[in-house]
Design an enzyme around this catalytic site. Structure first.
Site, PDB file in Angstrom:
ATOM      1  N   LYS A  13       0.953  -1.372  -0.097  1.00 14.99           N
ATOM      2  CA  LYS A  13       0.073   0.014   0.008  1.00 14.99           C
ATOM      3  C   LYS A  13       0.898   1.296  -0.052  1.00 14.99           C
ATOM      4  O   LYS A  13       0.746   2.091  -0.704  1.00 14.99           O
ATOM      5  CB  LYS A  13      -0.795   0.304   1.210  1.00 14.99           C
ATOM      6  N   ARG A  88      -9.225   0.263   9.353  1.00 13.58           N
ATOM      7  CA  ARG A  88      -8.717  -1.016   9.666  1.00 13.58           C
ATOM      8  C   ARG A  88      -9.843  -1.983  10.440  1.00 13.58           C
ATOM      9  O   ARG A  88      -9.465  -3.213  10.756  1.00 13.58           O
ATOM     10  CB  ARG A  88      -7.392  -0.860  10.529  1.00 13.58           C
ATOM     11  N   ARG A 127      12.040  -6.319   4.804  1.00 14.83           N
ATOM     12  CA  ARG A 127      11.838  -5.017   4.696  1.00 14.83           C
ATOM     13  C   ARG A 127      12.510  -3.859   5.667  1.00 14.83           C
ATOM     14  O   ARG A 127      12.946  -4.415   6.728  1.00 14.83           O
ATOM     15  CB  ARG A 127      10.368  -4.671   4.785  1.00 14.83           C
ATOM     16  N   ARG A 160      11.893  -2.191  11.109  1.00 15.20           N
ATOM     17  CA  ARG A 160      10.883  -1.731  11.995  1.00 15.20           C
ATOM     18  C   ARG A 160      10.542  -2.749  13.285  1.00 15.20           C
ATOM     19  O   ARG A 160      10.588  -3.928  12.964  1.00 15.20           O
ATOM     20  CB  ARG A 160       9.572  -1.342  11.345  1.00 15.20           C
ATOM     21  N   ARG A 171       0.007  -9.210  13.379  1.00 10.92           N
ATOM     22  CA  ARG A 171      -0.632  -8.162  12.520  1.00 10.92           C
ATOM     23  C   ARG A 171      -1.198  -8.686  11.484  1.00 10.92           C
ATOM     24  O   ARG A 171      -2.558  -8.184  11.003  1.00 10.92           O
ATOM     25  CB  ARG A 171       0.328  -7.331  12.019  1.00 10.92           C
TER      26      ARG A 171
HETATM   27  P1  AMP Z   1       0.978   0.628   9.077  1.00  6.21           P
HETATM   28  O1  AMP Z   1       2.207   1.371   8.662  1.00  6.21           O
HETATM   29  O2  AMP Z   1      -0.056   1.008   8.171  1.00  6.21           O
HETATM   30  O3  AMP Z   1       1.267  -0.853   8.932  1.00  6.21           O
HETATM   31  O4  AMP Z   1       0.793   0.878  10.594  1.00  6.21           O
HETATM   32  C1  AMP Z   1       1.696   0.600  11.493  1.00  6.21           C
HETATM   33  C2  AMP Z   1       0.676   0.597  12.817  1.00  6.21           C
HETATM   34  O5  AMP Z   1       0.416   1.912  13.026  1.00  6.21           O
HETATM   35  C3  AMP Z   1      -0.302  -0.659  13.049  1.00  6.21           C
HETATM   36  O6  AMP Z   1       0.403  -1.726  12.985  1.00  6.21           O
HETATM   37  C4  AMP Z   1      -1.073  -0.001  13.958  1.00  6.21           C
HETATM   38  O7  AMP Z   1      -0.606  -0.342  15.294  1.00  6.21           O
HETATM   39  C5  AMP Z   1      -0.988   1.409  13.937  1.00  6.21           C
HETATM   40  N1  AMP Z   1      -2.001   1.829  12.988  1.00  6.21           N
HETATM   41  C6  AMP Z   1      -2.083   2.533  11.884  1.00  6.21           C
HETATM   42  N2  AMP Z   1      -3.151   2.775  11.107  1.00  6.21           N
HETATM   43  C7  AMP Z   1      -4.166   2.582  12.098  1.00  6.21           C
HETATM   44  C8  AMP Z   1      -5.292   2.536  12.142  1.00  6.21           C
HETATM   45  N3  AMP Z   1      -6.374   2.705  11.352  1.00  6.21           N
HETATM   46  N4  AMP Z   1      -6.131   1.905  13.345  1.00  6.21           N
HETATM   47  C9  AMP Z   1      -5.422   1.369  14.212  1.00  6.21           C
HETATM   48  N5  AMP Z   1      -4.003   1.283  14.313  1.00  6.21           N
HETATM   49  C10 AMP Z   1      -3.356   1.931  13.260  1.00  6.21           C
END
Ligand code: AMP
Length: 216
Positions: A13, A88, A127, A160, A171
């Protein structure tokens, strides 16, 4: 061009959102990036979210809904945006419908990147994020992991914390249990465009552009 990009963690994404953001000259709103930036700056939001992010759990729907609404209100959303990482949960999906309704965002493109878990685990394990320029890279795509060609920084590629294998599995489970049901919920509300997320980056971009043209 108003776009929501959807898919499992590691489906690509962020990579596609950055490409589309440049191509259409629209802001890329990544809730993950906003949270990580808040953690780095140790803001109240960042301090509240740090442990949650590192364990791969989800930050609360209310907090995220408020954050997305505020972010959209602060940009020229009529001109377009690409939203990455939200919604999400089905609750967030409802919150987003309300936000779109209140801002009169009527026909966003809803793009789903499909990739099975095996591909995702392999991608996320290799990654890395550059601590200098914040770009994301896959170790398979560069010659020397010590020198990141994008910004020529040395020894800046970090894994990360949430790309640790145990956290990745958590996740993905959260994605299956809480995020995937959104597709059913949105089925009759948005025109959902599905694209194979296992192709090459260029192929995926082309397929997205093709699908958008077809839907226009
Ligand atoms: P991402 O980079 O989108 O994978 O987001 C990294 C982390 O941020 C996720 O694993 C969640 O802990 C938090 N996070 C990001 N977006 C959301 C969301 N819409 N709702 C809840 N937690 C989020």
């Amino acid at each position: 061009m108003q776009i929501v990009i959807f898919g499992a963690p590691g489906a690509g994404k962020g990579t596609q959102a950055k490409i589309l953001s440049k191509r259409f000259n629209i802001p890329h709103i990544s809730t993950g990036d906003i949270l990580r930036d808040s953690v780095a700056r140790a803001t109240a939001l960042g301090n509240a979210a740090k442990e949650i992010i590192e364990s791969g759990e989800l930050v609360s729907d209310d907090l995220m809904g408020g954050l997305v609404k505020e972010t959209l209100q602060n940009i020229d959303f009529d001109k377009g945006f690409i939203l990455d990482g939200f919604p999400r949960t089905v609750n967030q999906a409802e919150i987003l419908l309300n936000i779109f309704e209140s801002l009169k965002i009527n026909n966003p493109y809803f793009i789903v990147l499909e990739a099975d878990h095996e591909v995702i685990v392999s991608r996320l394990s290799s990654r890395r994020e550059c601590s200098n320029c914040r770009a994301i890279v896959n170790l398979h795509d560069i010659e020397d992991p010590k020198v990141y060609p994008n910004c020529e920084a040395i020894d800046t590629l970090m894994k990360r914390k949430d790309d640790d294998e145990v956290v990745i599995m958590n996740r993905l489970k959260i994605y299956d249990d809480s995020t995937l049901p959104i597709l059913n919920f949105y089925r009759d509300k948005f025109n959902i465009i599905s694209v194979d997320g296992t192709d090459s980056i260029d192929e995926i971009t082309n397929n997205i552009l093709f699908a958008i043209e077809g839907a226009a």
